[in-house]
Design a protein around this motif. Structure first.
Motif, PDB file in Angstrom:
ATOM      1  N   ARG A  56      23.714  21.032  -2.804  1.00 41.03           N
ATOM      2  CA  ARG A  56      22.655  20.764  -3.777  1.00 41.03           C
ATOM      3  C   ARG A  56      21.885  19.509  -3.402  1.00 41.03           C
ATOM      4  NH1 ARG A  56      24.451  19.090  -9.757  1.00 41.03           N
ATOM      5  NH2 ARG A  56      25.248  17.389  -8.461  1.00 41.03           N
ATOM      6  N   LEU A  57      22.594  18.428  -3.052  1.00 40.37           N
ATOM      7  CA  LEU A  57      21.936  17.178  -2.684  1.00 40.37           C
ATOM      8  C   LEU A  57      21.124  17.329  -1.405  1.00 40.37           C
ATOM      9  CD1 LEU A  57      21.440  14.171  -3.176  1.00 40.37           C
ATOM     10  CD2 LEU A  57      23.527  13.693  -1.865  1.00 40.37           C
ATOM     11  N   ALA A  58      21.705  17.963  -0.393  1.00 45.34           N
ATOM     12  CA  ALA A  58      20.998  18.145   0.874  1.00 45.34           C
ATOM     13  C   ALA A  58      19.737  18.984   0.676  1.00 45.34           C
ATOM     14  CB  ALA A  58      21.914  18.796   1.905  1.00 45.34           C
ATOM     15  N   SER A  59      19.851  20.059  -0.097  1.00 41.05           N
ATOM     16  CA  SER A  59      18.701  20.917  -0.351  1.00 41.05           C
ATOM     17  C   SER A  59      17.613  20.176  -1.113  1.00 41.05           C
ATOM     18  CB  SER A  59      19.138  22.162  -1.138  1.00 41.05           C
ATOM     19  OG  SER A  59      18.032  22.996  -1.402  1.00 41.05           O
ATOM     20  N   ALA A  60      17.992  19.426  -2.126  1.00 35.12           N
ATOM     21  CA  ALA A  60      17.018  18.668  -2.917  1.00 35.12           C
ATOM     22  C   ALA A  60      16.296  17.643  -2.050  1.00 35.12           C
ATOM     23  CB  ALA A  60      17.711  17.983  -4.088  1.00 35.12           C
ATOM     24  N   CYS A  61      17.029  16.959  -1.185  1.00 33.72           N
ATOM     25  CA  CYS A  61      16.423  15.946  -0.312  1.00 33.72           C
ATOM     26  C   CYS A  61      15.446  16.576   0.673  1.00 33.72           C
ATOM     27  CB  CYS A  61      17.504  15.183   0.445  1.00 33.72           C
ATOM     28  SG  CYS A  61      18.476  14.043  -0.576  1.00 33.72           S
ATOM     29  N   LEU A  74      10.351  18.194  -8.500  1.00 30.08           N
ATOM     30  CA  LEU A  74      11.568  18.765  -7.927  1.00 30.08           C
ATOM     31  C   LEU A  74      12.522  19.240  -9.027  1.00 30.08           C
ATOM     32  CD1 LEU A  74      13.264  19.091  -5.204  1.00 30.08           C
ATOM     33  CD2 LEU A  74      14.312  16.921  -5.860  1.00 30.08           C
ATOM     34  N   ALA A  75      12.750  18.392 -10.008  1.00 23.56           N
ATOM     35  CA  ALA A  75      13.723  18.698 -11.058  1.00 23.56           C
ATOM     36  C   ALA A  75      13.290  19.858 -11.936  1.00 23.56           C
ATOM     37  CB  ALA A  75      13.958  17.451 -11.917  1.00 23.56           C
ATOM     38  N   ASN A  76      11.985  20.062 -12.067  1.00 18.24           N
ATOM     39  CA  ASN A  76      11.482  21.108 -12.958  1.00 18.24           C
ATOM     40  C   ASN A  76      11.233  22.444 -12.272  1.00 18.24           C
ATOM     41  OD1 ASN A  76      11.188  19.951 -15.706  1.00 18.24           O
ATOM     42  ND2 ASN A  76       9.956  18.423 -14.621  1.00 18.24           N
ATOM     43  N   LYS A 128      25.926  29.583  -2.200  1.00 20.32           N
ATOM     44  CA  LYS A 128      27.151  28.922  -2.651  1.00 20.32           C
ATOM     45  C   LYS A 128      27.233  28.878  -4.175  1.00 20.32           C
ATOM     46  CE  LYS A 128      30.849  26.305  -1.870  1.00 20.32           C
ATOM     47  NZ  LYS A 128      32.027  26.769  -1.104  1.00 20.32           N
ATOM     48  N   GLY A 129      26.084  28.650  -4.812  1.00 22.68           N
ATOM     49  CA  GLY A 129      26.066  28.532  -6.270  1.00 22.68           C
ATOM     50  C   GLY A 129      25.909  29.852  -6.991  1.00 22.68           C
ATOM     51  N   GLY A 130      25.824  30.960  -6.254  1.00 17.73           N
ATOM     52  CA  GLY A 130      25.637  32.257  -6.894  1.00 17.73           C
ATOM     53  C   GLY A 130      24.332  32.329  -7.652  1.00 17.73           C
ATOM     54  N   ILE A 131      23.292  31.700  -7.103  1.00 18.96           N
ATOM     55  CA  ILE A 131      21.998  31.593  -7.778  1.00 18.96           C
ATOM     56  C   ILE A 131      21.140  32.799  -7.429  1.00 18.96           C
ATOM     57  CG2 ILE A 131      19.905  30.204  -8.005  1.00 18.96           C
ATOM     58  CD1 ILE A 131      21.606  27.776  -7.159  1.00 18.96           C
ATOM     59  N   CYS A 132      20.616  33.447  -8.453  1.00 20.20           N
ATOM     60  CA  CYS A 132      19.771  34.622  -8.263  1.00 20.20           C
ATOM     61  C   CYS A 132      18.313  34.272  -8.535  1.00 20.20           C
ATOM     62  CB  CYS A 132      20.206  35.755  -9.196  1.00 20.20           C
ATOM     63  SG  CYS A 132      21.893  36.326  -8.885  1.00 20.20           S
ATOM     64  N   MET A 133      17.438  34.814  -7.729  1.00 22.55           N
ATOM     65  CA  MET A 133      16.010  34.555  -7.863  1.00 22.55           C
ATOM     66  C   MET A 133      15.452  35.190  -9.138  1.00 22.55           C
ATOM     67  SD  MET A 133      14.881  32.911  -5.068  1.00 22.55           S
ATOM     68  CE  MET A 133      13.190  33.414  -4.766  1.00 22.55           C
ATOM     69  N   GLY A 134      14.349  34.604  -9.599  1.00 20.25           N
ATOM     70  CA  GLY A 134      13.571  35.238 -10.647  1.00 20.25           C
ATOM     71  C   GLY A 134      13.854  34.810 -12.068  1.00 20.25           C
ATOM     72  N   SER A 135      14.934  34.102 -12.316  1.00 20.12           N
ATOM     73  CA  SER A 135      15.241  33.713 -13.689  1.00 20.12           C
ATOM     74  C   SER A 135      14.469  32.460 -14.078  1.00 20.12           C
ATOM     75  CB  SER A 135      16.742  33.485 -13.851  1.00 20.12           C
ATOM     76  OG  SER A 135      17.111  32.203 -13.356  1.00 20.12           O
ATOM     77  N   GLU A 136      14.550  32.113 -15.349  1.00 16.72           N
ATOM     78  CA  GLU A 136      13.882  30.921 -15.860  1.00 16.72           C
ATOM     79  C   GLU A 136      14.790  29.691 -15.801  1.00 16.72           C
ATOM     80  OE1 GLU A 136      10.603  30.468 -16.865  1.00 16.72           O
ATOM     81  OE2 GLU A 136      10.473  32.381 -15.819  1.00 16.72           O
ATOM     82  N   ALA A 137      15.959  29.833 -15.196  1.00 16.99           N
ATOM     83  CA  ALA A 137      16.863  28.694 -15.055  1.00 16.99           C
ATOM     84  C   ALA A 137      16.320  27.726 -14.013  1.00 16.99           C
ATOM     85  CB  ALA A 137      18.257  29.169 -14.647  1.00 16.99           C
ATOM     86  N   HIS A 138      16.661  26.449 -14.149  1.00 24.17           N
ATOM     87  CA  HIS A 138      16.233  25.457 -13.176  1.00 24.17           C
ATOM     88  C   HIS A 138      17.015  25.629 -11.872  1.00 24.17           C
ATOM     89  CE1 HIS A 138      14.641  23.470 -16.821  1.00 24.17           C
ATOM     90  NE2 HIS A 138      13.752  22.970 -15.979  1.00 24.17           N
ATOM     91  N   LEU A 139      16.375  25.307 -10.783  1.00 20.55           N
ATOM     92  CA  LEU A 139      17.012  25.424  -9.473  1.00 20.55           C
ATOM     93  C   LEU A 139      18.135  24.404  -9.317  1.00 20.55           C
ATOM     94  CD1 LEU A 139      17.162  26.445  -6.533  1.00 20.55           C
ATOM     95  CD2 LEU A 139      15.293  24.852  -5.986  1.00 20.55           C
ATOM     96  N   PHE A 140      17.854  23.152  -9.631  1.00 20.56           N
ATOM     97  CA  PHE A 140      18.843  22.087  -9.472  1.00 20.56           C
ATOM     98  C   PHE A 140      19.430  21.724 -10.831  1.00 20.56           C
ATOM     99  CE2 PHE A 140      15.940  21.452  -5.799  1.00 20.56           C
ATOM    100  CZ  PHE A 140      16.870  21.734  -4.806  1.00 20.56           C
ATOM    101  N   ARG A 141      20.624  22.280 -11.078  1.00 19.29           N
ATOM    102  CA  ARG A 141      21.299  22.093 -12.367  1.00 19.29           C
ATOM    103  C   ARG A 141      22.570  21.266 -12.193  1.00 19.29           C
ATOM    104  NH1 ARG A 141      22.309  28.055 -13.405  1.00 19.29           N
ATOM    105  NH2 ARG A 141      21.096  28.433 -11.514  1.00 19.29           N
ATOM    106  N   THR A 158      19.228  15.256 -13.802  1.00 22.38           N
ATOM    107  CA  THR A 158      18.455  14.136 -14.319  1.00 22.38           C
ATOM    108  C   THR A 158      18.123  13.132 -13.218  1.00 22.38           C
ATOM    109  OG1 THR A 158      20.410  12.811 -14.885  1.00 22.38           O
ATOM    110  CG2 THR A 158      19.592  14.369 -16.559  1.00 22.38           C
ATOM    111  N   TYR A 159      17.137  12.301 -13.487  1.00 26.44           N
ATOM    112  CA  TYR A 159      16.726  11.273 -12.527  1.00 26.44           C
ATOM    113  C   TYR A 159      17.880  10.320 -12.233  1.00 26.44           C
ATOM    114  CZ  TYR A 159      14.043   7.437 -10.470  1.00 26.44           C
ATOM    115  OH  TYR A 159      13.576   6.461  -9.623  1.00 26.44           O
ATOM    116  N   SER A 160      18.550   9.867 -13.282  1.00 22.31           N
ATOM    117  CA  SER A 160      19.639   8.898 -13.087  1.00 22.31           C
ATOM    118  C   SER A 160      20.794   9.493 -12.288  1.00 22.31           C
ATOM    119  CB  SER A 160      20.137   8.372 -14.435  1.00 22.31           C
ATOM    120  OG  SER A 160      20.614   9.433 -15.244  1.00 22.31           O
TER     121      SER A 160
END
Length: 235
Positions: A56-61, A74-76, A128-141, A158-160
């Motif tokens: 998650r961290l590597a992908s976000a960076c 990024l967060a949204n 790895k996270g079992g994340i499926c495309m197309g939903s309204e969920a946030h990518l980085f949770r 969150t930012y912090s």
């Protein structure tokens, strides 16, 4: 005091106030931009432990760097904002700091075929996270618990929390964490693009800067031209 100038208009008082400002002022510690070498170190460390948190961290960076993304952008990001193709990733940014009219914008990020490819790392994280495309969920949770490799069903990082994770990673890898912030990722991508000689107009559009935006609205760029920005970053 009626009819008399306010005390603060006195040159003496103004000099005293200005002196106090200088006395109390703290030097601004400007943060440095991220570099490709730092991202390579983060990716190499991630490959040693393919945990969900590390991916998650590597992908976000990588996405923030390659897409010139502000943290709130990024967060949204939601899963419904993503389109992944064999050649590139498209991210719909519904709102950004420079988008005063809330028209939204689109960022395209090329596949690079290297270990630091932002698209490949995103796919590894999603798998790895079992994340499926197309939903309204946030990518980085947030991750459900410290003992699990499962994301929460809702919410966003969150930012912090992201700042804490990045700081810990940089310290682990031997980088001076106080010299960098989350904005260093956007600044790093922009710096790499500038050094690669990316034209100003392509540079500004990729980073959603408001300057040149009026002209951009009338000029249609080819996908090939737009992908040159992320291709030039050295990832």
């Amino acid at each position: 005091m009626a009819g008399k100038p306010p005390p603060t208009s006195s040159p003496f008082i103004q000099n005293v106030v200005e002196g106090m400002r200088r006395e109390l002022a703290r030097p601004v510690h400007k943060k440095l931009p991220f570099t490709v070498e730092m991202l390579r170190a983060i990716v190499a460390d991630t490959k040693k432990n393919y945990s969900l948190a590390n991916l998650r961290l590597a992908s976000a960076c990588l996405l923030a760097f390659a897409g010139f993304l502000r943290f709130d952008e990024l967060a949204n990001i939601k899963l419904s904002d993503l389109v992944i193709s064999p050649q590139h990733l498209t991210i719909q940014i519904p709102r950004s700091k420079a988008d005063q009219l809330r028209q939204g914008s689109e960022v395209v990020i090329a596949r690079t075929g290297s270990e630091t490819c932002p698209v490949a790392m995103l796919e590894a994280y999603m798998q790895k996270g079992g994340i499926c495309m197309g939903s309204e969920a946030h990518l980085f949770r947030p991750i459900a618990s410290s003992k699990s490799d499962r994301l929460r069903d809702s919410g966003c990082l969150t930012y912090s929390r992201m700042r804490e994770l990045l700081k810990a990673k940089l310290e682990k890898l031997g980088f001076p964490s106080t010299d960098f912030s989350l904005h260093s990722l956007r600044a790093g991508g922009a710096t790499a693009a500038a050094r690669a000689g990316i034209p100003d107009r392509d540079f500004q559009r990729h980073g959603c800067w408001k300057s040149e935006s009026a002209k951009d609205g009338y000029v249609e760029d080819s996908l090939k031209k737009r992908l040159k920005v992320s291709q030039a970053l050295g990832l």
